[in-house]
Design a protein around this motif. Structure first.
Motif, mmCIF file in Angstrom:
data_model
loop_
_atom_site.group_PDB
_atom_site.id
_atom_site.type_symbol
_atom_site.label_atom_id
_atom_site.label_comp_id
_atom_site.label_asym_id
_atom_site.label_seq_id
_atom_site.Cartn_x
_atom_site.Cartn_y
_atom_site.Cartn_z
ATOM 1 N N SER A 149 -15.059 0.398 -8.678
ATOM 2 C CA SER A 149 -15.147 -0.320 -7.401
ATOM 3 C C SER A 149 -14.660 0.584 -6.281
ATOM 4 N N SER A 150 -15.211 0.383 -5.107
ATOM 5 C CA SER A 150 -14.764 1.142 -3.940
ATOM 6 C C SER A 150 -13.377 0.667 -3.513
ATOM 7 N N TRP A 151 -12.671 1.487 -2.759
ATOM 8 C CA TRP A 151 -11.323 1.171 -2.299
ATOM 9 C C TRP A 151 -11.019 2.011 -1.067
ATOM 10 N N THR A 152 -9.962 1.670 -0.368
ATOM 11 C CA THR A 152 -9.533 2.454 0.780
ATOM 12 C C THR A 152 -8.081 2.866 0.609
ATOM 13 N N GLU A 153 -7.749 4.055 1.072
ATOM 14 C CA GLU A 153 -6.372 4.537 0.975
ATOM 15 C C GLU A 153 -5.424 3.633 1.734
ATOM 16 N N SER A 154 -5.845 3.153 2.885
ATOM 17 C CA SER A 154 -4.967 2.356 3.734
ATOM 18 C C SER A 154 -4.844 0.908 3.280
ATOM 19 N N GLY A 155 -5.736 0.457 2.365
ATOM 20 C CA GLY A 155 -5.713 -0.950 1.979
ATOM 21 C C GLY A 155 -5.520 -1.227 0.508
ATOM 22 N N VAL A 167 0.849 -1.194 0.000
ATOM 23 C CA VAL A 167 0.000 0.000 0.000
ATOM 24 C C VAL A 167 0.882 1.241 0.000
ATOM 25 N N GLY A 168 0.311 2.378 -0.399
ATOM 26 C CA GLY A 168 1.109 3.606 -0.489
ATOM 27 C C GLY A 168 0.346 4.828 -0.046
ATOM 28 N N GLY A 169 -0.520 4.663 0.969
ATOM 29 C CA GLY A 169 -1.427 5.737 1.342
ATOM 30 C C GLY A 169 -0.825 6.946 1.990
ATOM 31 N N THR A 170 0.418 6.850 2.499
ATOM 32 C CA THR A 170 1.028 8.016 3.154
ATOM 33 C C THR A 170 2.185 8.586 2.346
ATOM 34 N N SER A 198 -3.918 -1.751 -3.064
ATOM 35 C CA SER A 198 -2.650 -2.125 -3.682
ATOM 36 C C SER A 198 -2.942 -2.552 -5.118
ATOM 37 N N TRP A 199 -1.929 -3.006 -5.824
ATOM 38 C CA TRP A 199 -2.140 -3.470 -7.200
ATOM 39 C C TRP A 199 -3.116 -4.644 -7.236
ATOM 40 N N ASN A 200 -3.047 -5.498 -6.214
ATOM 41 C CA ASN A 200 -3.891 -6.695 -6.187
ATOM 42 C C ASN A 200 -5.227 -6.490 -5.489
ATOM 43 N N LYS A 201 -5.256 -5.624 -4.467
ATOM 44 C CA LYS A 201 -6.444 -5.497 -3.636
ATOM 45 C C LYS A 201 -6.978 -4.062 -3.629
ATOM 46 N N ARG A 202 -8.297 -3.944 -3.443
ATOM 47 C CA ARG A 202 -8.914 -2.618 -3.347
ATOM 48 C C ARG A 202 -9.107 -2.187 -1.895
ATOM 49 N N ASN A 203 -9.033 -3.127 -0.977
ATOM 50 C CA ASN A 203 -9.005 -2.815 0.452
ATOM 51 C C ASN A 203 -8.241 -3.933 1.154
ATOM 52 N N GLU A 204 -8.315 -3.981 2.474
ATOM 53 C CA GLU A 204 -7.496 -4.918 3.215
ATOM 54 C C GLU A 204 -7.787 -6.378 2.884
ATOM 55 N N SER A 205 -9.019 -6.690 2.454
ATOM 56 C CA SER A 205 -9.408 -8.092 2.301
ATOM 57 C C SER A 205 -9.969 -8.468 0.935
ATOM 58 N N THR A 206 -10.288 -7.487 0.097
ATOM 59 C CA THR A 206 -10.996 -7.773 -1.155
ATOM 60 C C THR A 206 -10.126 -7.449 -2.357
ATOM 61 N N ALA A 207 -10.030 -8.426 -3.279
ATOM 62 C CA ALA A 207 -9.220 -8.223 -4.486
ATOM 63 C C ALA A 207 -9.982 -7.397 -5.512
ATOM 64 N N TRP A 208 -9.224 -6.636 -6.315
ATOM 65 C CA TRP A 208 -9.815 -6.016 -7.497
ATOM 66 C C TRP A 208 -10.316 -7.126 -8.429
ATOM 67 N N THR A 209 -11.323 -6.857 -9.203
ATOM 68 C CA THR A 209 -11.727 -7.798 -10.247
ATOM 69 C C THR A 209 -10.620 -7.922 -11.285
ATOM 70 N N ASN A 210 -9.980 -6.792 -11.590
ATOM 71 C CA ASN A 210 -8.835 -6.751 -12.504
ATOM 72 C C ASN A 210 -7.655 -6.132 -11.767
ATOM 73 N N LYS A 211 -6.542 -6.829 -11.719
ATOM 74 C CA LYS A 211 -5.368 -6.298 -11.027
ATOM 75 C C LYS A 211 -4.977 -4.951 -11.633
ATOM 76 N N GLY A 212 -4.590 -4.046 -10.765
ATOM 77 C CA GLY A 212 -4.257 -2.704 -11.232
ATOM 78 C C GLY A 212 -5.409 -1.732 -11.150
ATOM 79 N N GLY A 213 -6.562 -2.198 -10.599
ATOM 80 C CA GLY A 213 -7.689 -1.291 -10.394
ATOM 81 C C GLY A 213 -8.845 -1.550 -11.344
ATOM 82 N N ASP A 214 -10.054 -1.494 -10.823
ATOM 83 C CA ASP A 214 -11.270 -1.642 -11.637
ATOM 84 C C ASP A 214 -11.739 -0.259 -12.088
ATOM 85 N N TYR A 215 -11.734 -0.028 -13.396
ATOM 86 C CA TYR A 215 -12.174 1.268 -13.899
ATOM 87 C C TYR A 215 -12.976 1.095 -15.179
#
Length: 533
Positions: free
Chosen positions: A393-399, A328-331, A401-418
């Motif tokens: 898709s929703s996401w959190t700053e703290s969670g 993650v890179g939120g800060t 990453s390339w693979n996940k949109r939050n701490e526990s849930t993967a993006w449908t497509n790696k690199g972000g769902d847009y």
């Protein structure tokens, strides 16, 4: 000579009352300078617009324009805090001051209070207070080559502070400890000026007083500090990273900007946690091989950051990287797009941003929307288009990453769902100074949709149009310690006409019906009925 009367008829008494009580009710004429001076909620900004202070929110300022429209500047991090005594939103001020009474250095104005030890008394090194919870850093220790060096608050001698920074010089041999106070976080930097001696890893440990708090360590390395009674997070400590002082070829950055080249960053360090009674011992263990490599250029900075959670909003800008798919890179202090490539890695970088649009009244007529960013650095002057897409898709700053949109849930497509539709694009090549803001025109209908249905607002994804071209561009993020107010932070500017403007306006759509001697027109957006006779 006949005079035409224009009467505004409101359908019901309820609508009539709500409109005239609405804070946006104004005439269609520009606000005069005299009116601005007589309204304590209006602040002069330029000759063309004035700020309406009572329309402030945690993350926005609103200005009244000379044509009767409004422009709201929305930021992705807090710029105001709510002053309970004065009962209004006021500007955050992170300047550090000497408090003679408490014998500490403390921040000026925010919804949290942080105090730093001046090195003259046996009190905590750092004390952070918010919403009735207190986090204390009691001591800092270093274990290196089998030797333990203690440095509690009582034996700190060299302390320097300026603006929003405080530095404890030589807290360990050839090592400084620096804190930077931001709008929503405390950035901690351990600055190493020389390679560690010996073969054993260096271990930096922090002792935190957990009175009234509990903790939880997450899979991604972050540490949540929870209120014992409510079990809700009060603070969290980001998973640390480190970087050296190397400057790659063809890399340029703006003066006085804290920007980290992609090749200088390392995530090769651990953060171990142990609890003893009311003390939480946090050990930072940087990779010894990385620190002692012949390629390393000193000083090296280790960066764990303490975040104070905002009760009413999320903090929303971050980076995601293909080479570090779970990082993650939120800060981070900058937001990047493009490709970094060297002998060790091929790394795509994209940025996510989201803006809270609740400051815009529902049913307002959007005139325009612009995303504004300021360049912090470029790697290579190769031209690329920086594309903006709508995230799906929703996401959190703290969670995120390339693979996940939050701490526990993967993006449908790696690199972000847009969404596939390109919202806007801007061409960039060489570094531009801070007098130039980079602007993307955002379609009005997208912003209108987000305002009318906030649950559809997942923000923007920024990426290079050609992610095979070895160049990246970085922009100042909302976490930059030097610009934690409105200067150079990511900003969405939305201009609009509010619903409460009455009478005929060319931006509304009407349903017309002839009357004897006149016309009846119904505003299809507001429901207001206008009769001309």
């Amino acid at each position: 000579m006949k005079f035409r009367k224009v009467l505004t008829i409101i359908a019901t008494t309820i609508i009539f009352i709500s409109l005239f009580n609405n804070q946006f009710f104004i005439s269609s004429n520009a606000v005069s300078q005299k009116e601005a001076n007589n309204d304590s909620s209006i602040v002069n900004n330029t000759s063309k617009k004035v700020e309406v202070k009572h329309l402030r929110t945690e993350k926005s300022k609103t200005f009244r324009n000379s044509n009767g429209s409004y422009s709201t500047e929305i930021f992705d991090e807090p710029i105001h805090y709510y002053d309970e005594r004065e009962q209004h939103w006021t500007d955050i001020n992170n300047t550090l001051n000497d408090n003679q009474q408490s014998n500490t250095i403390e921040n000026t104005k925010n919804n949290y209070k942080v105090r730093f030890n001046k090195g003259k008394s046996n009190i905590p090194l750092v004390e952070l207070q918010k919403n009735g919870n207190t986090l204390k850093i009691d001591s800092v220790n270093l274990k290196s080559s089998g030797n333990i060096k203690n440095n509690n608050s009582a034996n700190i001698n060299k302390v320097n502070y300026h603006a929003n920074k405080i530095k404890y010089t030589n807290i360990f041999p050839e090592t400084d400890l620096q804190y930077t106070v931001g709008n929503s976080k405390i950035k901690e930097d351990i600055i190493l000026y020389q390679k560690p001696e010996g073969q054993e890893p260096s271990i930096y440990s922090f002792s935190l007083n957990l009175k009234g708090l509990d903790y939880q360590q997450l899979e991604d390395g972050r540490i949540l500090l929870l209120d014992k009674k409510s079990k809700k997070p009060s603070f969290y400590i980001e998973a640390p990273f480190m970087y050296d002082s190397s400057i790659p070829e063809n890399y340029q950055k703006n003066k006085d900007i804290l920007d980290i080249p992609e090749g200088a960053i390392s995530y090769a360090l651990k953060m171990d946690v142990k609890k003893q009674d009311n003390q939480l011992l946090i050990e930072l263990i940087p990779d010894h091989e990385w620190l002692t490599s012949n390629e390393r250029e000193y000083p090296v900075t280790i960066d764990p950051t303490i975040v104070t959670l905002q009760p009413n909003s999320q903090l929303d800008d971050t980076n995601i990287r293909s080479y570090f798919p779970n990082q993650v890179g939120g800060t981070e202090t900058s937001l990047g797009v493009g490709l970094y490539k060297d002998s060790a890695q091929t790394n795509k970088i994209r940025s996510l941003l989201k803006f809270d649009l609740s400051a815009i009244p529902a049913s307002s007529q959007i005139i325009s929307a612009d995303l504004n960013l300021w360049l912090s650095s470029v790697s290579n002057d190769l031209p690329i288009n920086v594309d903006v897409y709508e995230l799906s898709s929703s996401w959190t700053e703290s969670g995120a990453s390339w693979n996940k949109r939050n701490e526990s849930t993967a993006w449908t497509n790696k690199g972000g769902d847009y969404k596939n539709t390109l919202l806007s694009t801007t061409g960039l090549s060489n570094l531009l100074d801070l007098s130039t803001n980079i602007k993307w025109k955002i379609p009005k209908d997208v912003v209108q949709k987000w305002i009318e249905n906030p649950s559809t607002n997942h923000g923007f994804l920024l990426k290079s149009s050609d992610e095979t071209k070895a160049t990246y561009k970085k922009f100042i993020s909302g976490d930059h310690p030097e610009f934690s107010s409105t200067s150079y932070s990511p900003m969405l500017v939305v201009s609009y006409y509010p619903i409460s403007r009455l009478g005929f306006e060319d931006y509304w759509t009407y349903d017309y019906h002839p009357l004897t001697g006149g016309i009846s027109a119904t505003n299809l957006t507001t429901g207001n009925n206008i009769i001309t006779v």
